[in-house]
Design a protein around this motif. Structure first.
Motif, PDB file in Angstrom:
ATOM      1  N   ALA A 111      37.590  -7.729  93.995  1.00 60.40           N
ATOM      2  CA  ALA A 111      38.787  -8.108  94.747  1.00 60.40           C
ATOM      3  C   ALA A 111      39.970  -8.216  93.799  1.00 60.40           C
ATOM      4  N   LEU A 112      41.137  -7.794  94.285  1.00 56.78           N
ATOM      5  CA  LEU A 112      42.354  -7.799  93.474  1.00 56.78           C
ATOM      6  C   LEU A 112      43.248  -8.981  93.837  1.00 56.78           C
ATOM      7  N   THR A 113      43.917  -9.545  92.828  1.00 55.37           N
ATOM      8  CA  THR A 113      44.919 -10.563  93.108  1.00 55.37           C
ATOM      9  C   THR A 113      46.084  -9.894  93.825  1.00 55.37           C
ATOM     10  N   GLU A 114      46.827 -10.661  94.601  1.00 55.42           N
ATOM     11  CA  GLU A 114      47.936 -10.083  95.353  1.00 55.42           C
ATOM     12  C   GLU A 114      49.070  -9.623  94.447  1.00 55.42           C
ATOM     13  N   LYS A 115      49.252 -10.290  93.326  1.00 55.09           N
ATOM     14  CA  LYS A 115      50.266  -9.866  92.351  1.00 55.09           C
ATOM     15  C   LYS A 115      49.549  -9.438  91.086  1.00 55.09           C
ATOM     16  N   GLY A 116      49.850  -8.273  90.600  1.00 55.75           N
ATOM     17  CA  GLY A 116      49.282  -7.799  89.350  1.00 55.75           C
ATOM     18  C   GLY A 116      48.014  -6.984  89.475  1.00 55.75           C
ATOM     19  N   ASN A 117      47.388  -7.019  90.650  1.00 54.78           N
ATOM     20  CA  ASN A 117      46.138  -6.274  90.869  1.00 54.78           C
ATOM     21  C   ASN A 117      45.082  -6.581  89.812  1.00 54.78           C
ATOM     22  N   LEU A 118      44.892  -7.863  89.532  1.00 58.91           N
ATOM     23  CA  LEU A 118      43.886  -8.290  88.568  1.00 58.91           C
ATOM     24  C   LEU A 118      42.567  -8.541  89.279  1.00 58.91           C
ATOM     25  N   THR A 119      41.471  -8.167  88.649  1.00 60.46           N
ATOM     26  CA  THR A 119      40.151  -8.510  89.151  1.00 60.46           C
ATOM     27  C   THR A 119      39.684  -9.785  88.450  1.00 60.46           C
ATOM     28  N   SER A 120      38.581 -10.313  88.924  1.00 59.55           N
ATOM     29  CA  SER A 120      37.985 -11.475  88.251  1.00 59.55           C
ATOM     30  C   SER A 120      37.617 -11.131  86.817  1.00 59.55           C
ATOM     31  N   LEU A 121      37.219  -9.874  86.590  1.00 57.70           N
ATOM     32  CA  LEU A 121      36.871  -9.433  85.243  1.00 57.70           C
ATOM     33  C   LEU A 121      38.096  -9.438  84.324  1.00 57.70           C
ATOM     34  N   HIS A 122      39.257  -9.011  84.829  1.00 55.77           N
ATOM     35  CA  HIS A 122      40.503  -9.097  84.048  1.00 55.77           C
ATOM     36  C   HIS A 122      40.753 -10.546  83.617  1.00 55.77           C
ATOM     37  N   LEU A 123      40.630 -11.476  84.575  1.00 54.10           N
ATOM     38  CA  LEU A 123      40.934 -12.887  84.299  1.00 54.10           C
ATOM     39  C   LEU A 123      39.960 -13.490  83.301  1.00 54.10           C
ATOM     40  N   ALA A 124      38.669 -13.225  83.485  1.00 53.65           N
ATOM     41  CA  ALA A 124      37.659 -13.776  82.576  1.00 53.65           C
ATOM     42  C   ALA A 124      37.795 -13.184  81.173  1.00 53.65           C
ATOM     43  N   ALA A 125      38.006 -11.877  81.089  1.00 56.38           N
ATOM     44  CA  ALA A 125      38.137 -11.225  79.779  1.00 56.38           C
ATOM     45  C   ALA A 125      39.387 -11.715  79.057  1.00 56.38           C
ATOM     46  N   GLY A 126      40.492 -11.849  79.789  1.00 54.25           N
ATOM     47  CA  GLY A 126      41.739 -12.306  79.185  1.00 54.25           C
ATOM     48  C   GLY A 126      41.690 -13.748  78.724  1.00 54.25           C
ATOM     49  N   ALA A 127      40.801 -14.535  79.322  1.00 53.68           N
ATOM     50  CA  ALA A 127      40.647 -15.935  78.938  1.00 53.68           C
ATOM     51  C   ALA A 127      39.518 -16.138  77.924  1.00 53.68           C
ATOM     52  N   GLY A 128      38.806 -15.058  77.584  1.00 50.95           N
ATOM     53  CA  GLY A 128      37.740 -15.150  76.591  1.00 50.95           C
ATOM     54  C   GLY A 128      36.457 -15.785  77.101  1.00 50.95           C
ATOM     55  N   HIS A 129      36.222 -15.712  78.400  1.00 49.75           N
ATOM     56  CA  HIS A 129      35.014 -16.302  78.992  1.00 49.75           C
ATOM     57  C   HIS A 129      33.892 -15.266  79.032  1.00 49.75           C
ATOM     58  N   ASP A 130      33.216 -15.104  77.911  1.00 47.12           N
ATOM     59  CA  ASP A 130      32.188 -14.075  77.750  1.00 47.12           C
ATOM     60  C   ASP A 130      31.043 -14.193  78.750  1.00 47.12           C
ATOM     61  N   GLN A 131      30.608 -15.411  79.049  1.00 45.43           N
ATOM     62  CA  GLN A 131      29.493 -15.583  79.984  1.00 45.43           C
ATOM     63  C   GLN A 131      29.893 -15.160  81.404  1.00 45.43           C
ATOM     64  N   ILE A 132      31.124 -15.431  81.775  1.00 49.59           N
ATOM     65  CA  ILE A 132      31.623 -15.006  83.091  1.00 49.59           C
ATOM     66  C   ILE A 132      31.695 -13.486  83.125  1.00 49.59           C
ATOM     67  N   VAL A 133      32.211 -12.893  82.058  1.00 50.19           N
ATOM     68  CA  VAL A 133      32.285 -11.431  81.970  1.00 50.19           C
ATOM     69  C   VAL A 133      30.891 -10.839  82.160  1.00 50.19           C
ATOM     70  N   ALA A 134      29.914 -11.368  81.441  1.00 49.17           N
ATOM     71  CA  ALA A 134      28.541 -10.848  81.532  1.00 49.17           C
ATOM     72  C   ALA A 134      27.978 -11.009  82.945  1.00 49.17           C
ATOM     73  N   ALA A 135      28.227 -12.153  83.577  1.00 51.37           N
ATOM     74  CA  ALA A 135      27.729 -12.386  84.935  1.00 51.37           C
ATOM     75  C   ALA A 135      28.352 -11.409  85.931  1.00 51.37           C
ATOM     76  N   LEU A 136      29.646 -11.151  85.788  1.00 48.36           N
ATOM     77  CA  LEU A 136      30.322 -10.212  86.692  1.00 48.36           C
ATOM     78  C   LEU A 136      29.809  -8.788  86.493  1.00 48.36           C
ATOM     79  N   VAL A 137      29.607  -8.401  85.245  1.00 52.43           N
ATOM     80  CA  VAL A 137      29.106  -7.053  84.959  1.00 52.43           C
ATOM     81  C   VAL A 137      27.683  -6.902  85.494  1.00 52.43           C
ATOM     82  N   ARG A 138      26.837  -7.920  85.288  1.00 52.45           N
ATOM     83  CA  ARG A 138      25.472  -7.886  85.837  1.00 52.45           C
ATOM     84  C   ARG A 138      25.488  -7.775  87.361  1.00 52.45           C
ATOM     85  N   ALA A 139      26.497  -8.341  87.988  1.00 47.21           N
ATOM     86  CA  ALA A 139      26.599  -8.304  89.450  1.00 47.21           C
ATOM     87  C   ALA A 139      27.112  -6.965  89.962  1.00 47.21           C
ATOM     88  N   GLY A 140      27.496  -6.079  89.037  1.00 47.13           N
ATOM     89  CA  GLY A 140      27.898  -4.735  89.435  1.00 47.13           C
ATOM     90  C   GLY A 140      29.383  -4.507  89.632  1.00 47.13           C
TER      91      GLY A 140
END
Length: 199
Positions: free
Chosen positions: A147-176
């Motif tokens: 899903a994209l944010t309404e401004k900037g077209n960011l995904t949850s992966l953009h937000l987690a990666a930009g904040a340095g949340h490696d475990q969130i990144v891994a969980a999102l990637v595992r989820a496809g």
């Protein structure tokens, strides 16, 4: 923007502008979700609407903090760890209330993927604020990892990666989730991570 975010806020014990904005956003998010939770529970069960009941219903039972759902809060006085714990608890309770009040899986899925006033879904917030325990719950209930944010077209992966949340990144990637979506500036999650100093 990086220079602005790194400026120290006067009279703040060394807090940067970026940290101050992040803290303010967390406080506003907790206030809004707590109001929604209490409103939902009042309608469903005739719950006690006192400030103490609101903080307990939100899953946060620190007797030193009174969560006033009318907007007059003591959040500025609590520490960062307490604020993060409160945010986590309120967000988990909000999702539980959504699950309890939804009449169908389709209704729940639609609600989970509906952006709020800020243009973020609950999965966006969980990714941004590093609430790892909420990611599998949201995804299992139908939250769209792309899903994209309404401004900037960011995904949850953009937000987690930009904040340095490696475990969130891994969980999102595992989820496809898509691993290289582009935001409105053509930047991928990897670009956001590198730009913010994360590998």
């Amino acid at each position: 923007a990086a220079n602005w975010a790194e400026c120290v806020v006067p009279n703040s014990d060394g807090m940067t502008q970026g940290e101050d904005v992040n803290r303010h956003c967390k406080i506003r998010f907790v206030e809004r979700l707590a109001n929604l939770i209490v409103g939902t529970e009042d309608a469903d069960a005739g719950a006690d609407t006192s400030a103490a009941a609101a903080s307990t219903d939100a899953g946060y039972t620190d007797p030193g903090l009174v969560l006033n759902v009318d907007g007059d809060t003591n959040f500025k006085d609590i520490g960062d760890e307490e604020l993060d714990s409160l945010l986590h608890s309120v967000l988990i309770r909000f999702v539980e209330a959504m699950v309890d009040t939804s009449t169908s899986e389709d209704e729940l899925k639609e609600a989970l993927n509906q952006p709020g006033v800020s243009g973020f879904t609950l999965l966006h917030y969980a990714a941004l604020y590093n609430i790892l325990s909420l990611i599998p719950l949201l995804l299992s209930r139908g939250a769209n990892p792309d899903a994209l944010t309404e401004k900037g077209n960011l995904t949850s992966l953009h937000l987690a990666a930009g904040a340095g949340h490696d475990q969130i990144v891994a969980a999102l990637v595992r989820a496809g989730c898509r691993v290289a979506p582009q935001d409105s500036y053509g930047l991928t999650p990897s670009d956001h991570a590198l730009r913010c100093g994360f590998n």
